[in-house]
Every structure is written in structure tokens, then in C-alpha cells.
Motif scaffolding. Structure first.
Motif, PDB file in Angstrom:
ATOM      1  N   ALA A   1       0.838  -1.209   0.000  1.00 36.18           N
ATOM      2  CA  ALA A   1       0.000   0.000   0.000  1.00 36.18           C
ATOM      3  C   ALA A   1       0.867   1.252   0.000  1.00 36.18           C
ATOM      4  O   ALA A   1       2.085   1.172   0.206  1.00 36.18           O
ATOM      5  N   ALA A   2       0.222   2.392  -0.212  1.00 38.73           N
ATOM      6  CA  ALA A   2       0.915   3.680  -0.080  1.00 38.73           C
ATOM      7  C   ALA A   2       1.074   3.979   1.407  1.00 38.73           C
ATOM      8  O   ALA A   2       0.089   4.235   2.099  1.00 38.73           O
ATOM      9  N   VAL A   3       2.304   3.930   1.904  1.00 38.99           N
ATOM     10  CA  VAL A   3       2.584   4.192   3.324  1.00 38.99           C
ATOM     11  C   VAL A   3       3.073   5.624   3.474  1.00 38.99           C
ATOM     12  O   VAL A   3       4.019   6.038   2.796  1.00 38.99           O
ATOM     13  N   ARG A   4       2.404   6.377   4.361  1.00 36.13           N
ATOM     14  CA  ARG A   4       2.779   7.794   4.555  1.00 36.13           C
ATOM     15  C   ARG A   4       3.073   8.128   6.012  1.00 36.13           C
ATOM     16  O   ARG A   4       3.428   9.257   6.314  1.00 36.13           O
ATOM     17  N   LYS A   5       2.864   7.138   6.894  1.00 30.96           N
ATOM     18  CA  LYS A   5       3.135   7.387   8.324  1.00 30.96           C
ATOM     19  C   LYS A   5       4.181   6.391   8.802  1.00 30.96           C
ATOM     20  O   LYS A   5       4.001   5.180   8.632  1.00 30.96           O
TER      21      LYS A   5
ATOM     22  N   GLY B   1       6.476   2.697   1.862  1.00 31.09           N
ATOM     23  CA  GLY B   1       6.642   4.044   1.315  1.00 31.09           C
ATOM     24  C   GLY B   1       5.623   4.246   0.216  1.00 31.09           C
ATOM     25  O   GLY B   1       4.665   3.474   0.101  1.00 31.09           O
ATOM     26  N   THR B   2       5.814   5.269  -0.559  1.00 30.34           N
ATOM     27  CA  THR B   2       4.925   5.478  -1.704  1.00 30.34           C
ATOM     28  C   THR B   2       5.650   6.311  -2.756  1.00 30.34           C
ATOM     29  O   THR B   2       6.615   7.020  -2.446  1.00 30.34           O
ATOM     30  N   PHE B   3       5.180   6.212  -3.993  1.00 35.96           N
ATOM     31  CA  PHE B   3       5.682   7.146  -5.011  1.00 35.96           C
ATOM     32  C   PHE B   3       5.184   8.531  -4.611  1.00 35.96           C
ATOM     33  O   PHE B   3       4.015   8.666  -4.258  1.00 35.96           O
ATOM     34  N   THR B   4       5.998   9.554  -4.647  1.00 34.72           N
ATOM     35  CA  THR B   4       5.464  10.910  -4.593  1.00 34.72           C
ATOM     36  C   THR B   4       6.011  11.666  -5.797  1.00 34.72           C
ATOM     37  O   THR B   4       7.179  11.492  -6.171  1.00 34.72           O
ATOM     38  N   THR B   5       5.122  12.455  -6.396  1.00 34.92           N
ATOM     39  CA  THR B   5       5.484  13.071  -7.676  1.00 34.92           C
ATOM     40  C   THR B   5       5.244  14.588  -7.707  1.00 34.92           C
ATOM     41  O   THR B   5       5.541  15.230  -8.708  1.00 34.92           O
ATOM     42  N   MET B   6       4.714  15.140  -6.624  1.00 35.26           N
ATOM     43  CA  MET B   6       4.395  16.581  -6.622  1.00 35.26           C
ATOM     44  C   MET B   6       5.651  17.441  -6.838  1.00 35.26           C
ATOM     45  O   MET B   6       5.606  18.474  -7.503  1.00 35.26           O
TER      46      MET B   6
ATOM     47  N   VAL C   1      -0.963  -2.795   7.005  1.00 32.75           N
ATOM     48  CA  VAL C   1      -1.644  -2.413   5.772  1.00 32.75           C
ATOM     49  C   VAL C   1      -3.140  -2.682   5.838  1.00 32.75           C
ATOM     50  O   VAL C   1      -3.573  -3.718   6.328  1.00 32.75           O
ATOM     51  N   LYS C   2      -3.895  -1.718   5.339  1.00 29.62           N
ATOM     52  CA  LYS C   2      -5.338  -1.920   5.200  1.00 29.62           C
ATOM     53  C   LYS C   2      -5.590  -2.783   3.967  1.00 29.62           C
ATOM     54  O   LYS C   2      -4.651  -3.057   3.205  1.00 29.62           O
ATOM     55  N   LYS C   3      -6.839  -3.191   3.786  1.00 28.60           N
ATOM     56  CA  LYS C   3      -7.162  -3.958   2.583  1.00 28.60           C
ATOM     57  C   LYS C   3      -7.190  -2.987   1.395  1.00 28.60           C
ATOM     58  O   LYS C   3      -7.836  -1.932   1.477  1.00 28.60           O
TER      59      LYS C   3
ATOM     60  N   ARG D   1      -8.142  -1.260  -2.016  1.00 32.44           N
ATOM     61  CA  ARG D   1      -9.340  -1.190  -2.871  1.00 32.44           C
ATOM     62  C   ARG D   1      -8.888  -1.090  -4.319  1.00 32.44           C
ATOM     63  O   ARG D   1      -8.241  -0.120  -4.717  1.00 32.44           O
ATOM     64  N   ARG D   2      -9.213  -2.096  -5.114  1.00 35.98           N
ATOM     65  CA  ARG D   2      -8.853  -2.077  -6.529  1.00 35.98           C
ATOM     66  C   ARG D   2     -10.010  -2.636  -7.348  1.00 35.98           C
ATOM     67  O   ARG D   2     -10.776  -3.462  -6.866  1.00 35.98           O
ATOM     68  N   ARG D   3     -10.126  -2.174  -8.594  1.00 34.81           N
ATOM     69  CA  ARG D   3     -11.197  -2.654  -9.473  1.00 34.81           C
ATOM     70  C   ARG D   3     -10.992  -4.136  -9.780  1.00 34.81           C
ATOM     71  O   ARG D   3      -9.855  -4.584  -9.931  1.00 34.81           O
TER      72      ARG D   3
HETATM   73  C1  LIG Z   1       2.354   7.872 -10.606  1.00 33.80           C
HETATM   74  C2  LIG Z   1       1.983   7.984  -9.148  1.00 33.80           C
HETATM   75  C3  LIG Z   1       2.134   9.195  -8.505  1.00 33.80           C
HETATM   76  C4  LIG Z   1       1.820   9.322  -7.150  1.00 33.80           C
HETATM   77  N1  LIG Z   1       2.063  10.514  -6.527  1.00 33.80           N
HETATM   78  C5  LIG Z   1       1.830  10.600  -5.191  1.00 33.80           C
HETATM   79  C6  LIG Z   1       2.192  11.778  -4.476  1.00 33.80           C
HETATM   80  O1  LIG Z   1       2.711  12.743  -5.034  1.00 33.80           O
HETATM   81  N2  LIG Z   1       1.979  11.812  -3.139  1.00 33.80           N
HETATM   82  C7  LIG Z   1       1.422  10.754  -2.468  1.00 33.80           C
HETATM   83  O2  LIG Z   1       1.254  10.822  -1.262  1.00 33.80           O
HETATM   84  N3  LIG Z   1       1.068   9.617  -3.134  1.00 33.80           N
HETATM   85  C8  LIG Z   1       1.272   9.522  -4.454  1.00 33.80           C
HETATM   86  N4  LIG Z   1       0.974   8.357  -5.126  1.00 33.80           N
HETATM   87  C9  LIG Z   1       0.379   7.223  -4.363  1.00 33.80           C
HETATM   88  C10 LIG Z   1      -1.086   6.957  -4.755  1.00 33.80           C
HETATM   89  O3  LIG Z   1      -1.891   7.952  -4.184  1.00 33.80           O
HETATM   90  C11 LIG Z   1      -1.432   5.557  -4.244  1.00 33.80           C
HETATM   91  O4  LIG Z   1      -0.654   4.626  -4.940  1.00 33.80           O
HETATM   92  C12 LIG Z   1      -2.887   5.217  -4.468  1.00 33.80           C
HETATM   93  O5  LIG Z   1      -3.737   6.146  -3.818  1.00 33.80           O
HETATM   94  C13 LIG Z   1      -3.200   3.826  -3.949  1.00 33.80           C
HETATM   95  O6  LIG Z   1      -2.956   3.780  -2.560  1.00 33.80           O
HETATM   96  P1  LIG Z   1      -3.088   2.408  -1.749  1.00 33.80           P
HETATM   97  O7  LIG Z   1      -2.108   1.459  -2.367  1.00 33.80           O
HETATM   98  O8  LIG Z   1      -2.738   2.707  -0.326  1.00 33.80           O
HETATM   99  O9  LIG Z   1      -4.484   1.926  -1.929  1.00 33.80           O
HETATM  100  C14 LIG Z   1       1.307   8.215  -6.452  1.00 33.80           C
HETATM  101  C15 LIG Z   1       1.160   6.980  -7.107  1.00 33.80           C
HETATM  102  C16 LIG Z   1       1.510   6.859  -8.429  1.00 33.80           C
HETATM  103  C17 LIG Z   1       1.386   5.508  -9.082  1.00 33.80           C
END
Ligand SMILES: Cc1cc2nc3c(=O)[nH]c(=O)nc-3n(C[C@H](O)[C@H](O)[C@H](O)COP(=O)(O)O)c2cc1C
Length: 221
Positions: free
Chosen positions: A11-15, A159-164, A197-199, A201-203
């Protein structure tokens, strides 16, 4: 962990907890992640590991404009940063929108940040002559970025991708000394997640897969 479980729970981990992410663990993660594919196997990746506090604060500043726009568009139900439907918002409206904490706090709290870059002179971009936003160049770097997240997950990190921050790429490149023709694909905050990790949600498969043609029969789940 079984591969199935890793894929279903990354999952996207932010904490993050305060636990450090030592260089040795990072090296282990990258050692397996490096088997990602790239166009023509050109392997144009470069990764910068950031832990320095001042650099992080500058990264927060660089992330803010993109994050403001993301939030402002979301608030009026636009698709944030969508290239097909541009925003109807003004620069003033975007500038007046607060930066959502979840888009910047991971930069401060993760054990380490991985700035994932790619050498544009080493990518094949077969869609570059088309009249639409480019996709194929990214495919030479995002598989590596995703491998990092799943290798980290297998070891209990997240962790997660961040792109901002990429919206302000010139400032980002100046901050970290990234030369041309490198581009930044994403910044990945990595660390030990606070919560399991939570469950996800995906299509379901049948919603996005059809047989033979775009309008063909859905592939049964
Ligand atoms: C191309 C891409 C860009 C993303 N950019 C950001 C970002 O800038 N900041 C952020 O917190 N998450 C970002 N994410 C994470 C997505 O929000 C996350 O993968 C999506 O909401 C699914 O979250 P989950 O796996 O927890 O369900 C990005 C993901 C992708 C694939």
C-alpha cells in the motif's frame, strides 16, 4: 512473505515510526529491485538517498506548489493534474489552497527519501511523436521504483511514489545537483510503517480487461 501477499498488500505508506532505515538494508532492497526491466535494457536509473534535515525542508517547499494544485483541483472535483482535461482554476485559487499534510509530512518523517532519476539519453520513447502526453519513457524507470516498494514491503518497510516535487523539477535538480539530461521520476519516502496495511481497494479484473477488442467480452474474474 509470499509474492502473492506482497503484491496484494503493498500500500501507499505515509506514516512512519522513528526507526531508522540503515544503508545496509537500503542496499539489500536495491540489490533485488535492480532486476527491473528498462527499454533496451539501457538501465538509465540514478537514485539519490536523502536523510539531511535541511534538504528535506527544501523538498517540502518544492513539493508545495504541486500539492496545492492537486488539492485545489480535488476540492472542485477536477481530476488533479489531468493532461486531458486542464484545470479551470486560476493561479490565485490554487495559490490560496492549503498544502495537504499527507502530501508533505512523509518527506519529514520517513527514515530516508529515495529520489529516483533517469538518464533521458538512455530511454526509448516510442510515443514521442504522438499528440499526447508521453508514457513510454516512464516505463524505463517506474518498474524499478515499484520493485523498490515491493522489496521494501517484503522486509516490513513501506513508502509510496510521490510526484508533486517533479512539477518543480528545475528547483529539485538544482537542490540535489542533478545534471541534464536526467529527469526525476519520483521521490519515495521509505521507513517502518506505523500501521499494518489496510485492505487495498482495486477494481476487479473483469472491469478493466476484455477479450480481443477494447469493446470485447470482459475477462471473467
Ligand atoms: C504515478 C503515481 C504518482 C503518485 N504521486 C503521489 C504523491 O505525489 N503523493 C502521495 O502521497 N502519493 C502519491 N501516489 C500514491 C497513490 O496515491 C497511491 O498509490 C494510491 O492512492 C493507492 O494507494 P493504496 O495502495 O494505499 O491503496 C502516487 C502513485 C503513483 C502511481
Amino acid at each position: 512473505m509470499e509474492l502473492q501477499d506482497v503484491l496484494r498488500t503493498t500500500a501507499a505508506v505515509r506514516k512512519f515510526t522513528d526507526e531508522p532505515l540503515p544503508d545496509e538494508v537500503l542496499a539489500e532492497i536495491l540489490e533485488v529491485a535492480r532486476f527491473a526491466p528498462s527499454g533496451g535494457n539501457r538501465q538509465g536509473a540514478r537514485i539519490i538517498v536523502v536523510r539531511d534535515r535541511d534538504t528535506r525542508e527544501r523538498l517540502v517547499e518544492i513539493t508545495a506548489p504541486g500539492a496545492r494544485r492537486y488539492a485545489a483541483q480535488g476540492a472542485v472535483r477536477e481530476g488533479p493534474w489531468n493532461p486531458v482535461t486542464p484545470t479551470a482554476l486560476t493561479a490565485e485559487q490554487i495559490a490560496a489552497t492549503p498544502v495537504p499534510a499527507h502530501l508533505v509530512e512523509p518527506i519529514r518523517t520517513a527514515a530516508a527519501l529515495l529520489v529516483v532519476c533517469v538518464d533521458l539519453s538512455a530511454v526509448a520513447a516510442t510515443d514521442q511523436l504522438l499528440d499526447r502526453v508521453g508514457l513510454i519513457a516512464g516505463a524505463s524507470i517506474y518498474p524499478l521504483a515499484w520493485n523498490i516498494l515491493i522489496a521494501a514491503r517484503e522486509r516490513g518497510y513501506g513508502g509510496t511514489f510521490t510526484t508533486m516535487a517533479v512539477a518543480e523539477e528545475p528547483a529539485l535538480k538544482e537542490l540535489l545537483g542533478i545534471p541534464d539530461p536526467f529527469a526525476v521520476a519520483c521521490v519515495i519516502p521509505l521507513g517502518r510503517p506505523v500501521a499494518e496495511v489496510k485492505k487495498l481497494r482495486r477494481r476487479p479484473v473483469s472491469e478493466f480487461t476484455t477479450l480481443e477488442r477494447f469493446d470485447g467480452t470482459p475477462l471473467a474474474d
